[in-house]
Design a protein around this motif. Structure first.
Motif, PDB file in Angstrom:
ATOM      1  N   VAL A 148      16.998 -22.862  -5.283  1.00  0.00           N
ATOM      2  CA  VAL A 148      18.395 -23.138  -4.946  1.00  0.00           C
ATOM      3  C   VAL A 148      18.530 -23.945  -3.654  1.00  0.00           C
ATOM      4  O   VAL A 148      19.078 -25.046  -3.651  1.00  0.00           O
ATOM      5  N   LEU A 149      18.058 -23.381  -2.565  1.00  0.00           N
ATOM      6  CA  LEU A 149      18.328 -23.980  -1.257  1.00  0.00           C
ATOM      7  C   LEU A 149      17.702 -25.367  -1.122  1.00  0.00           C
ATOM      8  O   LEU A 149      18.374 -26.334  -0.729  1.00  0.00           O
ATOM      9  N   VAL A 150      16.415 -25.482  -1.445  1.00  0.00           N
ATOM     10  CA  VAL A 150      15.734 -26.774  -1.300  1.00  0.00           C
ATOM     11  C   VAL A 150      16.357 -27.843  -2.204  1.00  0.00           C
ATOM     12  O   VAL A 150      16.646 -28.952  -1.740  1.00  0.00           O
ATOM     13  N   PRO A 151      16.612 -27.570  -3.504  1.00  0.00           N
ATOM     14  CA  PRO A 151      17.236 -28.601  -4.343  1.00  0.00           C
ATOM     15  C   PRO A 151      18.639 -28.988  -3.899  1.00  0.00           C
ATOM     16  O   PRO A 151      18.992 -30.169  -3.946  1.00  0.00           O
ATOM     17  N   VAL A 152      19.445 -28.008  -3.474  1.00  0.00           N
ATOM     18  CA  VAL A 152      20.812 -28.326  -3.038  1.00  0.00           C
ATOM     19  C   VAL A 152      20.783 -29.226  -1.809  1.00  0.00           C
ATOM     20  O   VAL A 152      21.484 -30.248  -1.750  1.00  0.00           O
ATOM     21  N   ILE A 153      19.988 -28.867  -0.830  1.00  0.00           N
ATOM     22  CA  ILE A 153      19.887 -29.689   0.378  1.00  0.00           C
ATOM     23  C   ILE A 153      19.304 -31.062   0.041  1.00  0.00           C
ATOM     24  O   ILE A 153      19.744 -32.099   0.566  1.00  0.00           O
ATOM     25  N   GLY A 154      18.326 -31.084  -0.878  1.00  0.00           N
ATOM     26  CA  GLY A 154      17.752 -32.357  -1.305  1.00  0.00           C
ATOM     27  C   GLY A 154      18.789 -33.259  -1.932  1.00  0.00           C
ATOM     28  O   GLY A 154      18.846 -34.466  -1.643  1.00  0.00           O
ATOM     29  N   GLY A 155      19.627 -32.698  -2.799  1.00  0.00           N
ATOM     30  CA  GLY A 155      20.688 -33.489  -3.416  1.00  0.00           C
ATOM     31  C   GLY A 155      21.687 -34.006  -2.404  1.00  0.00           C
ATOM     32  O   GLY A 155      22.144 -35.161  -2.483  1.00  0.00           O
ATOM     33  N   LEU A 156      22.036 -33.173  -1.428  1.00  0.00           N
ATOM     34  CA  LEU A 156      22.971 -33.572  -0.373  1.00  0.00           C
ATOM     35  C   LEU A 156      22.403 -34.734   0.434  1.00  0.00           C
ATOM     36  O   LEU A 156      23.110 -35.713   0.741  1.00  0.00           O
ATOM     37  N   VAL A 157      21.121 -34.657   0.776  1.00  0.00           N
ATOM     38  CA  VAL A 157      20.471 -35.720   1.560  1.00  0.00           C
ATOM     39  C   VAL A 157      20.413 -37.018   0.765  1.00  0.00           C
ATOM     40  O   VAL A 157      20.693 -38.107   1.292  1.00  0.00           O
ATOM     41  N   VAL A 158      20.073 -36.915  -0.527  1.00  0.00           N
ATOM     42  CA  VAL A 158      19.999 -38.117  -1.367  1.00  0.00           C
ATOM     43  C   VAL A 158      21.366 -38.790  -1.445  1.00  0.00           C
ATOM     44  O   VAL A 158      21.468 -40.020  -1.373  1.00  0.00           O
ATOM     45  N   ARG A 159      22.430 -37.993  -1.566  1.00  0.00           N
ATOM     46  CA  ARG A 159      23.760 -38.598  -1.631  1.00  0.00           C
ATOM     47  C   ARG A 159      24.106 -39.297  -0.322  1.00  0.00           C
ATOM     48  O   ARG A 159      24.748 -40.365  -0.332  1.00  0.00           O
ATOM     49  N   MET A 160      23.701 -38.727   0.793  1.00  0.00           N
ATOM     50  CA  MET A 160      23.975 -39.346   2.089  1.00  0.00           C
ATOM     51  C   MET A 160      23.203 -40.661   2.247  1.00  0.00           C
ATOM     52  O   MET A 160      23.716 -41.627   2.809  1.00  0.00           O
ATOM     53  N   LEU A 161      21.972 -40.696   1.723  1.00  0.00           N
ATOM     54  CA  LEU A 161      21.130 -41.879   1.881  1.00  0.00           C
ATOM     55  C   LEU A 161      21.434 -42.964   0.851  1.00  0.00           C
ATOM     56  O   LEU A 161      21.311 -44.159   1.151  1.00  0.00           O
ATOM     57  N   LEU A 162      21.812 -42.551  -0.362  1.00  0.00           N
ATOM     58  CA  LEU A 162      22.033 -43.506  -1.454  1.00  0.00           C
ATOM     59  C   LEU A 162      23.392 -43.280  -2.105  1.00  0.00           C
ATOM     60  O   LEU A 162      23.487 -42.956  -3.291  1.00  0.00           O
ATOM     61  N   PRO A 163      24.472 -43.420  -1.368  1.00  0.00           N
ATOM     62  CA  PRO A 163      25.801 -43.087  -1.905  1.00  0.00           C
ATOM     63  C   PRO A 163      26.215 -43.918  -3.108  1.00  0.00           C
ATOM     64  O   PRO A 163      26.831 -43.410  -4.040  1.00  0.00           O
ATOM     65  N   ARG A 164      25.865 -45.214  -3.120  1.00  0.00           N
ATOM     66  CA  ARG A 164      26.286 -46.071  -4.234  1.00  0.00           C
ATOM     67  C   ARG A 164      25.552 -45.703  -5.514  1.00  0.00           C
ATOM     68  O   ARG A 164      26.149 -45.646  -6.598  1.00  0.00           O
ATOM     69  N   LEU A 165      24.264 -45.443  -5.403  1.00  0.00           N
ATOM     70  CA  LEU A 165      23.489 -45.057  -6.578  1.00  0.00           C
ATOM     71  C   LEU A 165      23.975 -43.723  -7.128  1.00  0.00           C
ATOM     72  O   LEU A 165      24.151 -43.561  -8.345  1.00  0.00           O
ATOM     73  N   VAL A 166      24.224 -42.771  -6.235  1.00  0.00           N
ATOM     74  CA  VAL A 166      24.693 -41.448  -6.670  1.00  0.00           C
ATOM     75  C   VAL A 166      26.064 -41.562  -7.331  1.00  0.00           C
ATOM     76  O   VAL A 166      26.342 -40.886  -8.327  1.00  0.00           O
ATOM     77  N   ALA A 167      26.922 -42.426  -6.793  1.00  0.00           N
ATOM     78  CA  ALA A 167      28.252 -42.601  -7.382  1.00  0.00           C
ATOM     79  C   ALA A 167      28.160 -43.050  -8.835  1.00  0.00           C
ATOM     80  O   ALA A 167      29.003 -42.691  -9.668  1.00  0.00           O
ATOM     81  N   ARG A 168      27.140 -43.829  -9.164  1.00  0.00           N
ATOM     82  CA  ARG A 168      26.973 -44.310 -10.535  1.00  0.00           C
ATOM     83  C   ARG A 168      26.553 -43.199 -11.493  1.00  0.00           C
ATOM     84  O   ARG A 168      26.912 -43.222 -12.672  1.00  0.00           O
ATOM     85  N   VAL A 169      25.774 -42.252 -10.988  1.00  0.00           N
ATOM     86  CA  VAL A 169      25.237 -41.205 -11.881  1.00  0.00           C
ATOM     87  C   VAL A 169      26.107 -39.950 -11.918  1.00  0.00           C
ATOM     88  O   VAL A 169      25.906 -39.092 -12.775  1.00  0.00           O
ATOM     89  N   LEU A 170      27.078 -39.836 -11.009  1.00  0.00           N
ATOM     90  CA  LEU A 170      27.891 -38.620 -10.949  1.00  0.00           C
ATOM     91  C   LEU A 170      28.576 -38.270 -12.273  1.00  0.00           C
ATOM     92  O   LEU A 170      28.627 -37.098 -12.647  1.00  0.00           O
ATOM     93  N   PRO A 171      29.125 -39.252 -13.024  1.00  0.00           N
ATOM     94  CA  PRO A 171      29.764 -38.884 -14.289  1.00  0.00           C
ATOM     95  C   PRO A 171      28.819 -38.194 -15.277  1.00  0.00           C
ATOM     96  O   PRO A 171      29.267 -37.452 -16.152  1.00  0.00           O
ATOM     97  N   ALA A 172      27.517 -38.443 -15.143  1.00  0.00           N
ATOM     98  CA  ALA A 172      26.550 -37.826 -16.061  1.00  0.00           C
ATOM     99  C   ALA A 172      26.114 -36.442 -15.607  1.00  0.00           C
ATOM    100  O   ALA A 172      25.538 -35.681 -16.399  1.00  0.00           O
ATOM    101  N   MET A 173      26.389 -36.077 -14.370  1.00  0.00           N
ATOM    102  CA  MET A 173      25.870 -34.825 -13.832  1.00  0.00           C
ATOM    103  C   MET A 173      26.401 -33.567 -14.532  1.00  0.00           C
ATOM    104  O   MET A 173      25.672 -32.586 -14.672  1.00  0.00           O
ATOM    105  N   PRO A 174      27.678 -33.541 -14.980  1.00  0.00           N
ATOM    106  CA  PRO A 174      28.107 -32.345 -15.719  1.00  0.00           C
ATOM    107  C   PRO A 174      27.224 -32.069 -16.928  1.00  0.00           C
ATOM    108  O   PRO A 174      26.920 -30.913 -17.234  1.00  0.00           O
ATOM    109  N   TRP A 175      26.795 -33.131 -17.602  1.00  0.00           N
ATOM    110  CA  TRP A 175      25.977 -32.947 -18.800  1.00  0.00           C
ATOM    111  C   TRP A 175      24.563 -32.520 -18.455  1.00  0.00           C
ATOM    112  O   TRP A 175      23.938 -31.754 -19.205  1.00  0.00           O
TER     113      TRP A 175
END
Length: 330
Positions: free
Chosen positions: A185-212
């Protein structure tokens, strides 16, 4: 379980964003997919039981997806509006664990089932609660913050509460459980948060797929847990379903009352209700399967909760929206 789904915020215009549409569709279709996964696991237990080896990885992917949906401002609410956040998180780790203990006592549950129920009660909030709060016209920003804070507290709160409240039924290794939660839990959540901070445009593209991604991850966990306990479900299914339904509904009720009495705000009360009643039952089921392997029925409450709380959450959201229509009509 937690049926984790990415968190939408209110659309800035009259047209919902692609992320909003994807999340709403996912939370609508999800119960059908989870029920299908449950049925498949019951019909093909031997074929699907090898999936149990990957449950911790599936949960890690789900929690990484949750981290991708978070931003630093989500945590700023702790400073800006500390009271509702504090009330919601405390209610999460007080109401659900104590309700679990009360139900195990009133229903005279077998030890293994009782431990599973307590473990569900001690889990953090489920991330699908964020989408349900959105659909229920609750306070989405508050929901995200409550879920995030309770998730970050889980490595400490969940093992200690489980050891305290379930230790009388079976030995609980709080240290080993805390280590598992940190990894899953903790490591993946923090990892995802860091990736979004570093690569916001890339993450914005994949966000619609994340619910699935989250939906498929939860389906995987359910199939893995249920296939390993198919025989136990047939013998104890009615009892487990009864305690899960009661646990969930009492959480909704007491969460709403807590928010209404202490904050006196309808949207906060709805959000607290949903946050308290919906648990990260996927985490509970995975922990049960990993730490109580000799008694596989311990994972049953988490697996059944995963199915039920998404169905009940969708119904609850419709009830809250209907309440709004009645107020407007009056």
């Amino acid at each position: 379980m937690t049926a984790p789904v990415t968190t939408p915020g209110p659309a800035p215009s009259n047209e919902p964003s692609s992320e909003d549409r994807s999340a709403r569709l996912a939370v609508t279709v999800f119960p059908l997919m989870i029920i299908a996964s449950f049925i498949m696991a019951m019909l093909l237990p031997e074929q699907l039981s090898p999936l149990s080896a990957g449950t911790s990885y599936a949960l890690g992917i789900i929690m990484f997806g949750m981290g991708l949906t978070l931003t630093p401002p989500d945590f700023a609410l702790v400073v800006k509006r500390p009271l509702p956040v504090l009330i919601g998180v405390l209610a999460q780790f007080v109401i659900m664990p104590l309700t679990a203990v009360l139900l195990t006592w009133l229903l005279h549950l077998p030890s293994a089932i009782a431990v599973g129920v307590v473990l569900v009660g001690c889990a953090p909030g489920g991330t699908s609660s964020n989408v349900i709060s959105y659909l229920a016209r609750g306070d989405v920003a508050l929901s995200v913050t409550m879920t995030s804070v309770s998730t970050l507290l889980a490595p400490l709160a969940t093992p200690l509460l489980t050891q305290w409240l379930a230790g009388a039924y079976m030995p609980v290794n709080a240290g080993a459980m805390a280590t598992s939660i940190v990894k899953m839990v903790l490591v993946p959540v923090i990892g995802g948060l860091v990736v979004r901070m570093l690569l916001p445009r890339l993450v914005a593209r994949v966000l619609p797929a994340m619910p699935w991604v989250s939906v498929l991850g939860i389906c995987y966990v359910v199939m893995a847990v249920v296939s390993g306990s198919a025989g136990k479900i047939l013998s104890a299914g009615a009892t487990v379903l009864a305690v899960v339904v009661l646990h969930n509904l009492i959480g909704y009720l007491l969460g709403f009352v807590t928010g209404k009495v202490l904050v006196r705000d309808e949207r906060v009360a709805r959000t607290t209700s949903i946050e308290v009643g919906m648990q990260n039952s996927g985490l509970a089921a995975t922990l049960a399967a990993g730490h109580f392997a000799s008694t596989p029925e311990t994972a049953l409450p988490g697996a059944v909760f995963s199915v039920w709380h998404n169905l009940s959450g969708a119904v609850l959201a419709m009830c809250y929206r209907s309440r709004d229509r009645k107020v407007l009509a009056a």
